[in-house]
Design a protein around this motif. Structure first.
Motif, PDB file in Angstrom:
ATOM      1  N   HIS A 190      -1.481   5.564   5.905  1.00  0.00           N
ATOM      2  CA  HIS A 190      -1.200   4.402   6.473  1.00  0.00           C
ATOM      3  C   HIS A 190      -0.868   3.373   5.613  1.00  0.00           C
ATOM      4  CE1 HIS A 190      -1.360   1.116   9.375  1.00  0.00           C
ATOM      5  NE2 HIS A 190      -2.372   0.395   8.654  1.00  0.00           N
ATOM      6  N   GLU A 191      -1.476   3.467   4.284  1.00  0.00           N
ATOM      7  CA  GLU A 191      -0.995   2.566   3.339  1.00  0.00           C
ATOM      8  C   GLU A 191       0.304   2.842   2.826  1.00  0.00           C
ATOM      9  OE1 GLU A 191      -1.865  -1.245   1.514  1.00  0.00           O
ATOM     10  OE2 GLU A 191      -3.007  -0.018   3.221  1.00  0.00           O
ATOM     11  N   VAL A 192       0.734   4.127   2.466  1.00  0.00           N
ATOM     12  CA  VAL A 192       1.949   4.547   2.190  1.00  0.00           C
ATOM     13  C   VAL A 192       3.168   4.040   3.040  1.00  0.00           C
ATOM     14  CG1 VAL A 192       3.432   6.662   1.669  1.00  0.00           C
ATOM     15  CG2 VAL A 192       1.156   6.449   0.760  1.00  0.00           C
ATOM     16  N   VAL A 193       2.872   4.324   4.496  1.00  0.00           N
ATOM     17  CA  VAL A 193       3.945   3.684   5.344  1.00  0.00           C
ATOM     18  C   VAL A 193       4.070   2.306   5.245  1.00  0.00           C
ATOM     19  CG1 VAL A 193       4.215   3.861   7.763  1.00  0.00           C
ATOM     20  CG2 VAL A 193       3.453   5.931   6.898  1.00  0.00           C
ATOM     21  N   ARG A 194       2.877   1.536   5.027  1.00  0.00           N
ATOM     22  CA  ARG A 194       3.019   0.335   5.201  1.00  0.00           C
ATOM     23  C   ARG A 194       3.943  -0.416   3.902  1.00  0.00           C
ATOM     24  NH1 ARG A 194       0.592  -4.382   3.129  1.00  0.00           N
ATOM     25  NH2 ARG A 194      -0.613  -3.223   1.788  1.00  0.00           N
ATOM     26  N   THR A 195       3.416   0.340   2.838  1.00  0.00           N
ATOM     27  CA  THR A 195       3.992  -0.312   1.525  1.00  0.00           C
ATOM     28  C   THR A 195       5.350   0.392   1.052  1.00  0.00           C
ATOM     29  OG1 THR A 195       2.592   1.191   0.072  1.00  0.00           O
ATOM     30  CG2 THR A 195       1.732  -0.841   0.476  1.00  0.00           C
ATOM     31  N   GLY A 196       5.744   1.445   1.639  1.00  0.00           N
ATOM     32  CA  GLY A 196       6.935   2.147   1.493  1.00  0.00           C
ATOM     33  C   GLY A 196       6.913   3.157   0.248  1.00  0.00           C
ATOM     34  N   SER A 197       5.791   3.420  -0.444  1.00  0.00           N
ATOM     35  CA  SER A 197       6.086   4.210  -1.546  1.00  0.00           C
ATOM     36  C   SER A 197       4.379   4.676  -2.084  1.00  0.00           C
ATOM     37  CB  SER A 197       6.588   3.797  -2.878  1.00  0.00           C
ATOM     38  OG  SER A 197       5.809   2.521  -3.304  1.00  0.00           O
ATOM     39  N   TYR A 198       4.445   5.777  -2.739  1.00  0.00           N
ATOM     40  CA  TYR A 198       2.964   6.136  -3.229  1.00  0.00           C
ATOM     41  C   TYR A 198       2.635   5.415  -4.398  1.00  0.00           C
ATOM     42  CZ  TYR A 198       3.666  10.975  -1.112  1.00  0.00           C
ATOM     43  OH  TYR A 198       3.800  12.031  -0.123  1.00  0.00           O
ATOM     44  N   SER A 199       3.618   4.791  -5.022  1.00  0.00           N
ATOM     45  CA  SER A 199       3.210   3.774  -6.175  1.00  0.00           C
ATOM     46  C   SER A 199       2.539   2.504  -5.687  1.00  0.00           C
ATOM     47  CB  SER A 199       4.413   3.518  -7.275  1.00  0.00           C
ATOM     48  OG  SER A 199       5.199   3.147  -6.625  1.00  0.00           O
ATOM     49  N   ALA A 200       3.102   2.124  -4.665  1.00  0.00           N
ATOM     50  CA  ALA A 200       2.607   0.900  -4.156  1.00  0.00           C
ATOM     51  C   ALA A 200       1.356   0.920  -3.421  1.00  0.00           C
ATOM     52  CB  ALA A 200       3.713   0.298  -3.164  1.00  0.00           C
ATOM     53  N   ALA A 201       1.401   2.135  -2.660  1.00  0.00           N
ATOM     54  CA  ALA A 201       0.106   2.372  -2.060  1.00  0.00           C
ATOM     55  C   ALA A 201      -1.113   2.537  -3.043  1.00  0.00           C
ATOM     56  CB  ALA A 201       0.150   3.762  -1.161  1.00  0.00           C
ATOM     57  N   ALA A 202      -0.864   3.249  -4.073  1.00  0.00           N
ATOM     58  CA  ALA A 202      -1.736   3.486  -5.113  1.00  0.00           C
ATOM     59  C   ALA A 202      -2.444   2.293  -5.628  1.00  0.00           C
ATOM     60  CB  ALA A 202      -1.406   4.333  -6.109  1.00  0.00           C
ATOM     61  N   ARG A 203      -1.381   1.220  -5.882  1.00  0.00           N
ATOM     62  CA  ARG A 203      -1.852  -0.390  -6.442  1.00  0.00           C
ATOM     63  C   ARG A 203      -2.762  -0.794  -5.601  1.00  0.00           C
ATOM     64  NH1 ARG A 203       3.608  -0.042  -8.125  1.00  0.00           N
ATOM     65  NH2 ARG A 203       4.159  -1.385  -6.519  1.00  0.00           N
ATOM     66  N   ALA A 204      -2.243  -0.892  -4.098  1.00  0.00           N
ATOM     67  CA  ALA A 204      -3.011  -1.346  -3.231  1.00  0.00           C
ATOM     68  C   ALA A 204      -4.531  -0.759  -2.880  1.00  0.00           C
ATOM     69  CB  ALA A 204      -2.460  -1.449  -1.839  1.00  0.00           C
ATOM     70  N   LEU A 205      -4.937   0.377  -3.002  1.00  0.00           N
ATOM     71  CA  LEU A 205      -5.913   1.063  -2.992  1.00  0.00           C
ATOM     72  C   LEU A 205      -6.775   1.160  -4.115  1.00  0.00           C
ATOM     73  CD1 LEU A 205      -4.476   3.971  -0.547  1.00  0.00           C
ATOM     74  CD2 LEU A 205      -5.951   1.944   0.128  1.00  0.00           C
ATOM     75  N   GLY A 206      -6.044   1.056  -5.203  1.00  0.00           N
ATOM     76  CA  GLY A 206      -6.867   1.030  -6.410  1.00  0.00           C
ATOM     77  C   GLY A 206      -6.922   2.386  -6.890  1.00  0.00           C
ATOM     78  N   TYR A 207      -5.934   3.298  -6.486  1.00  0.00           N
ATOM     79  CA  TYR A 207      -5.877   4.805  -7.055  1.00  0.00           C
ATOM     80  C   TYR A 207      -4.940   4.876  -7.865  1.00  0.00           C
ATOM     81  CZ  TYR A 207      -8.303   5.768  -2.381  1.00  0.00           C
ATOM     82  OH  TYR A 207      -9.180   5.794  -1.460  1.00  0.00           O
ATOM     83  N   THR A 208      -4.804   6.098  -8.571  1.00  0.00           N
ATOM     84  CA  THR A 208      -3.963   6.550  -9.331  1.00  0.00           C
ATOM     85  C   THR A 208      -2.650   6.843  -8.300  1.00  0.00           C
ATOM     86  OG1 THR A 208      -4.590   8.502  -9.935  1.00  0.00           O
ATOM     87  CG2 THR A 208      -5.286   6.870 -11.333  1.00  0.00           C
ATOM     88  N   GLN A 209      -1.506   7.031  -9.009  1.00  0.00           N
ATOM     89  CA  GLN A 209      -0.333   7.677  -8.069  1.00  0.00           C
ATOM     90  C   GLN A 209      -0.430   9.341  -8.065  1.00  0.00           C
ATOM     91  OE1 GLN A 209       3.627   6.488  -8.912  1.00  0.00           O
ATOM     92  NE2 GLN A 209       4.423   8.249  -7.873  1.00  0.00           N
ATOM     93  N   PRO A 210      -0.957   9.834  -8.927  1.00  0.00           N
ATOM     94  CA  PRO A 210      -1.251  11.539  -8.732  1.00  0.00           C
ATOM     95  C   PRO A 210      -2.374  11.727  -7.543  1.00  0.00           C
ATOM     96  CG  PRO A 210      -0.979  11.002 -11.015  1.00  0.00           C
ATOM     97  CD  PRO A 210      -1.011   9.602 -10.521  1.00  0.00           C
ATOM     98  N   ALA A 211      -3.410  10.703  -7.559  1.00  0.00           N
ATOM     99  CA  ALA A 211      -4.342  10.843  -6.594  1.00  0.00           C
ATOM    100  C   ALA A 211      -3.935  10.552  -5.138  1.00  0.00           C
ATOM    101  CB  ALA A 211      -5.485   9.839  -6.838  1.00  0.00           C
ATOM    102  N   VAL A 212      -2.752   9.852  -4.924  1.00  0.00           N
ATOM    103  CA  VAL A 212      -2.359   9.648  -3.533  1.00  0.00           C
ATOM    104  C   VAL A 212      -1.407  10.597  -3.400  1.00  0.00           C
ATOM    105  CG1 VAL A 212      -0.468   8.212  -2.488  1.00  0.00           C
ATOM    106  CG2 VAL A 212      -1.988   7.074  -3.986  1.00  0.00           C
ATOM    107  N   THR A 213      -0.694  11.299  -4.403  1.00  0.00           N
ATOM    108  CA  THR A 213       0.242  12.424  -4.036  1.00  0.00           C
ATOM    109  C   THR A 213      -0.358  13.566  -3.699  1.00  0.00           C
ATOM    110  OG1 THR A 213       1.890  11.730  -5.740  1.00  0.00           O
ATOM    111  CG2 THR A 213       1.903  13.954  -5.114  1.00  0.00           C
ATOM    112  N   GLN A 214      -1.899  13.883  -4.244  1.00  0.00           N
ATOM    113  CA  GLN A 214      -2.649  14.931  -4.082  1.00  0.00           C
ATOM    114  C   GLN A 214      -3.037  14.618  -2.400  1.00  0.00           C
ATOM    115  OE1 GLN A 214      -3.086  17.905  -5.523  1.00  0.00           O
ATOM    116  NE2 GLN A 214      -1.485  16.999  -7.078  1.00  0.00           N
ATOM    117  N   GLN A 215      -3.500  13.499  -2.227  1.00  0.00           N
ATOM    118  CA  GLN A 215      -4.215  13.249  -0.793  1.00  0.00           C
ATOM    119  C   GLN A 215      -2.992  13.507   0.299  1.00  0.00           C
ATOM    120  OE1 GLN A 215      -6.455   9.785   0.092  1.00  0.00           O
ATOM    121  NE2 GLN A 215      -7.159   9.623  -1.995  1.00  0.00           N
TER     122      GLN A 215
END
Length: 301
Positions: free
Chosen positions: A11-36
């Protein structure tokens, strides 16, 4: 089943438009978002994103899942809020099955105390006599059952039920106020051998027969009813006497009847029964706590 963390990240990736932006919003690393997102795509069984140049867009499956993601998260939040409320005893529902005299005495005070301590808990009241009330508990038709037993009554309690002692209730005799024995402070049971009797529920009738046999006579049972008001009316008209628990005397209202302690002293025992696993349910435990407190106040009635 979808992992709630993956749905939230999607939902955060869709809202922000990218893995990197979602990672910053959630406090994750970008690889963690990619794996999820890879794990979520495996669960869905289809790709959710495709890369377009340096960006990404939703696939048809991704667009469909996006329409559901917000609803999934809202439902999960509502479920968590409800579970938290149950754990904090802000809400809950308990089905309580009681026999009539308990329903008129123990239950009202219990519910008043419960409402003061935990106003969000609701109690559904059912009425039944033991052993039928215990069978209803075993079948899952109620959460707590109030029941009683007598010294001469031997019965099997199913292993899955926990028996919680509440109080001992002295037996008395209900007499017309004009009866000669009504002037005594206590009445010996064998002095009532020549009386006509009004019997109650099957368990109470069995105890009357047992106690009478111990006193050396067979009672002349003229009427049978478990309606306490009807018993009072019959006794008031001189149609018989009745063996009743002292708990019933607390709501005795008919001016033409009176209760006297019976000798030898006999008490019925009142218990709360609950399925063992239900002891861990906060709302059920709260009702049991208040029942114990009320019963402690009424001991010796």
């Amino acid at each position: 089943m979808f992992d709630s963390r993956h749905v939230k990240t999607f939902h955060e990736v869709v809202r922000t438009g990218s893995y990197s932006a979602a990672a910053r919003a959630l406090g994750y690393t970008q690889p963690a978002v990619t794996q999820q997102m890879k794990a979520l795509e495996r669960d869905v069984g289809s790709a959710l994103f495709v890369r377009v140049g340096r960006g990404m867009r939703l696939t048809e499956a991704g667009e469909s899942f996006a329409r559901h993601a917000r609803g999934i998260l809202d439902s999960m939040a509502a479920a968590q809020e409800q579970m938290d409320a149950l754990a904090r005893l802000k809400t809950g529902r308990v089905r309580l099955c009681a026999f009539p005299s308990a329903g008129a005495t123990l239950v009202p005070e219990t519910l008043a105390r419960l409402d003061a301590a935990h106003p969000g808990i609701r109690v559904d009241l059912l009425e039944d006599e033991p052993p039928a009330s215990l069978r209803r508990l075993a079948r899952g038709e109620c959460d707590i059952s109030l029941a009683f037993t007598y010294p001469g009554l031997h019965e099997h309690v199913p292993e899955e039920l926990v028996e919680i002692p509440l109080l001992e209730d002295q037996l008395t005799v209900l007499l017309p106020a004009r009866h000669p024995l009504a002037r005594r402070r206590a009445v010996r049971l064998h002095d009532l051998a020549g009386e006509r009797w009004i019997a109650g529920c099957p368990r109470c009738r069995a105890n009357l027969l047992h106690e009478s046999a111990e006193a050396g006579f067979v009672p002349d049972v003229a009427f049978t009813t478990d309606d306490n008001l009807a018993v009072q009316g019959l006794v008031a008209e001189g149609l018989g006497v009745a063996m009743i628990p002292a708990l019933v005397l607390t709501f005795l209202r008919h001016p033409a009847v009176t209760g006297r302690p019976l000798q030898p002293l006999t008490r019925r025992r009142i218990f709360a029964y609950v399925l063992r696993e239900h002891l861990r349910i906060p709302a059920t435990a709260a009702v049991l706590e208040q029942l114990r407190a009320v019963a402690a106040n009424k001991s010796g009635c």
